[in-house]
Motif scaffolding. Structure first.
Motif, short mmCIF file in Angstrom:
data_model
loop_
_atom_site.label_atom_id
_atom_site.label_comp_id
_atom_site.label_asym_id
_atom_site.label_seq_id
_atom_site.Cartn_x
_atom_site.Cartn_y
_atom_site.Cartn_z
N ILE A 1 1.00 -1.19 -0.04
CA ILE A 1 0.06 -0.14 -0.03
C ILE A 1 0.90 1.29 0.05
CG2 ILE A 1 -0.21 0.20 2.57
CD1 ILE A 1 -3.10 0.89 1.97
N LEU A 2 2.13 1.32 0.28
CA LEU A 2 2.94 2.45 0.51
C LEU A 2 3.53 2.81 -0.93
CD1 LEU A 2 5.25 2.37 3.55
CD2 LEU A 2 3.50 3.84 2.97
N VAL A 3 3.50 1.76 -2.01
CA VAL A 3 3.66 2.15 -3.39
C VAL A 3 2.55 3.07 -3.71
CG1 VAL A 3 3.88 1.13 -5.41
CG2 VAL A 3 4.95 -0.21 -3.56
N HIS A 4 1.39 2.50 -3.19
CA HIS A 4 0.20 3.56 -4.01
C HIS A 4 0.27 4.91 -3.28
CE1 HIS A 4 -2.07 0.41 -6.13
NE2 HIS A 4 -1.68 -0.55 -5.17
N VAL B 1 1.51 10.73 -3.63
CA VAL B 1 2.35 11.84 -3.31
C VAL B 1 2.98 12.50 -4.60
CG1 VAL B 1 4.17 12.74 -2.04
CG2 VAL B 1 2.58 11.30 -1.07
N TYR B 2 3.49 11.76 -5.37
CA TYR B 2 4.04 12.05 -6.67
C TYR B 2 3.04 12.92 -7.57
CZ TYR B 2 8.40 9.28 -5.93
OH TYR B 2 9.56 8.90 -5.39
N THR B 3 2.04 12.32 -7.79
CA THR B 3 0.97 12.91 -8.46
C THR B 3 0.47 14.16 -8.02
OG1 THR B 3 -0.12 10.65 -8.93
CG2 THR B 3 -1.49 12.67 -9.28
N MET C 1 1.21 20.69 -8.83
CA MET C 1 1.58 22.18 -8.52
C MET C 1 1.99 22.66 -9.63
SD MET C 1 0.51 22.42 -5.48
CE MET C 1 -0.79 21.19 -5.75
N PRO C 2 1.87 23.92 -9.91
CA PRO C 2 2.58 24.63 -11.09
C PRO C 2 4.05 25.17 -11.09
CG PRO C 2 1.07 26.08 -10.00
CD PRO C 2 0.91 24.85 -9.26
N SER C 3 4.53 25.15 -9.80
CA SER C 3 5.98 25.93 -9.59
C SER C 3 6.49 25.00 -8.64
CB SER C 3 5.82 27.09 -9.25
OG SER C 3 5.30 27.25 -7.93
N ALA C 4 7.79 24.87 -8.77
CA ALA C 4 8.59 24.25 -7.70
C ALA C 4 8.50 24.89 -6.29
CB ALA C 4 10.05 24.38 -8.05
N HIS C 5 8.26 26.25 -6.18
CA HIS C 5 8.02 26.84 -4.97
C HIS C 5 6.72 26.29 -4.24
CE1 HIS C 5 7.35 30.17 -1.94
NE2 HIS C 5 6.53 30.28 -2.31
N GLN C 6 5.42 25.73 -5.04
CA GLN C 6 4.40 25.41 -4.63
C GLN C 6 4.43 24.10 -4.30
OE1 GLN C 6 0.91 26.79 -6.51
NE2 GLN C 6 1.87 28.46 -7.58
N LYS C 7 5.42 23.12 -4.93
CA LYS C 7 5.62 21.90 -4.52
C LYS C 7 6.44 21.92 -3.15
CE LYS C 7 6.15 19.75 -9.27
NZ LYS C 7 7.34 19.37 -10.12
N THR D 1 -7.31 22.73 -6.88
CA THR D 1 -7.84 22.03 -5.62
C THR D 1 -8.62 20.91 -5.76
OG1 THR D 1 -7.68 24.21 -4.35
CG2 THR D 1 -8.70 22.17 -3.26
N ARG D 2 -9.58 21.16 -6.75
CA ARG D 2 -10.44 19.92 -7.05
C ARG D 2 -10.12 18.94 -8.02
NH1 ARG D 2 -16.07 23.38 -9.25
NH2 ARG D 2 -16.48 24.42 -7.40
N ARG D 3 -8.88 19.24 -8.74
CA ARG D 3 -8.15 18.13 -9.60
C ARG D 3 -7.44 17.41 -8.56
NH1 ARG D 3 -3.92 18.45 -14.33
NH2 ARG D 3 -3.69 16.17 -14.62
N LEU D 4 -6.94 17.87 -7.49
CA LEU D 4 -6.15 17.13 -6.18
C LEU D 4 -7.08 16.45 -5.66
CD1 LEU D 4 -3.40 18.72 -4.06
CD2 LEU D 4 -5.70 17.70 -3.04
N ILE D 5 -8.41 16.64 -5.44
CA ILE D 5 -9.20 15.87 -4.86
C ILE D 5 -9.69 14.44 -5.48
CG2 ILE D 5 -11.83 15.82 -3.98
CD1 ILE D 5 -11.27 18.58 -3.00
#
Length: 370
Positions: free
Chosen positions: A4-7, A12-14, A19-25, A66-70
């Motif tokens: 399950i940790l693989v998922h 987390v990678y997804t 995030m649109p920028s490295a700063h927001q990541k 936000t909605r796409r993240l959900i």
């Protein structure tokens, strides 16, 4: 079957890639790390790797989806839930709904309409849908109760249950578990229309069609018709310990079941109460203090995601004991955000550099070979 940790790592990678920028990541990782400290106070000013201002802007102003993240989180949750369906007799999927209050004092101009008083508690009131199958616990969604004159908690619960994908309903046997506040005629009729069996608390003074009250019933498992309903329900009861005394609680089932079976299912509802305590006192759901409605909404979403990651870390151990949420959250943080953990460690060492020198140690970091 993949661990399950693989998922969890894939999720987390997804989320980071959304995030649109490295700063927001970096801000997303810093916030999730705060929640995964599991100390109950994940305030932005406590982050040692990002400023409070940067995290506030990330929550309240920056344009990330936000909605796409959900949707991405729910897609991963759906995959995990369906793993429990298997072959043979379909297992039970519990749809548990309840209302919890995030108490707040003071004035909140930006979202004052959402703050109300319910049963003597002032704050923001959330109706939450919690899915349980096997060992898997999933906070699926929430709605804010906006006070009198708005949609009732029962109506919000119906909308949440409608958001459960059809593929889940088809893969499992579904049972709806709810507190007394959701035992309204509206809710029971809505669930009957959808053919979902319901086990829900019922007030002792609830009237029956023949003029009696629920408390007048003498034996468990009796079929009766409640006032306002056109179909029979089955009544049972259980005893809960409150302040050292046993308190009698009545429970109804919209399907004809034995009294002992109804009582057994009635106790299953209380698992959401444990979730509420954990999500507040370990992950800080009630610690929101953002400037905008968007910021509050994002706070709730990221807090729930942190709980899911910690829960998956606990499941990966294969333990049959009750989870230690501090250990589970720490395991999730180390497994899923190793760079953040290293950064936190280096920051702490740097902060104590003078102390190390005072006792004869000189800290030097040397890059290892890869």
């Amino acid at each position: 079957m993949e661990p399950i940790l693989v998922h969890a790592q894939a999720l987390v990678y997804t989320l980071l890639n959304l995030m649109p920028s490295a700063h927001q990541k970096d801000s997303l990782q810093a916030l999730l790390a705060l929640f995964l400290e599991a100390q109950g106070h994940p305030l932005p000013q406590h982050s040692p790797i990002k400023s409070a201002g940067a995290l506030s802007r990330f929550l309240n102003h920056y344009p990330w989806p936000t909605r796409r993240l959900i949707r991405e989180v729910r897609q991963q949750l759906l995959q995990q839930l369906l793993r429990y369906s298997g072959r043979g007799r379909r297992p039970w999927l519990q749809l548990i709904v309840d209302l919890t209050t995030l108490e707040k004092c003071g004035k909140f101009k930006q979202f004052a309409p959402l703050i109300s008083v319910l049963q003597g508690k002032r704050g923001l009131h959330l109706v939450v849908l919690y899915l349980v199958v096997g060992q898997l616990r999933v906070p699926w969604g929430f709605r804010v109760w906006r006070g009198k004159g708005s949609a009732s908690s029962a109506q919000l619960a119906v909308r949440l249950i409608e958001s459960v994908p059809k593929v889940l309903v088809q893969a499992f046997r579904v049972v709806v578990l709810a507190d007394t506040a959701f035992g309204s005629v509206l809710f029971l009729k809505a669930m009957r229309k959808r053919r979902y069996p319901v086990i829900v608390g019922v007030r002792c003074d609830r009237k029956l069609a023949d003029g009696r009250k629920v408390q007048d019933l003498a034996s468990k498992g009796q079929q009766v018709v409640l006032e306002g309903l056109s179909f029979p329900v089955t009544i049972s009861w259980l005893y809960l310990k409150r302040d050292g005394k046993l308190e009698k609680r009545f429970v109804l089932s919209t399907r004809p079941l034995k009294g002992s079976t109804i009582t057994w299912w009635g106790r299953r509802r209380w698992s959401i109460e444990g979730f509420f305590k954990t999500i507040k006192h370990r992950f800080g759901l009630h610690r929101f203090g953002q400037q905008t409605l968007l910021g509050v909404y994002r706070w709730f979403v990221l807090c729930l995601i942190s709980f899911i990651l910690a829960h998956w870390a606990y499941l990966s151990t294969g333990s049959s004991h009750l989870p230690d949420w501090a250990e589970a959250a720490a395991a999730a943080l180390q497994s899923l955000f190793p760079e953040v953990v290293v950064c936190l460690l280096l920051t702490k060492l740097e902060r104590h550099r003078e102390l190390l020198r005072s006792v004869g140690f000189d800290l030097q970091l040397v890059a290892g070979k890869t």
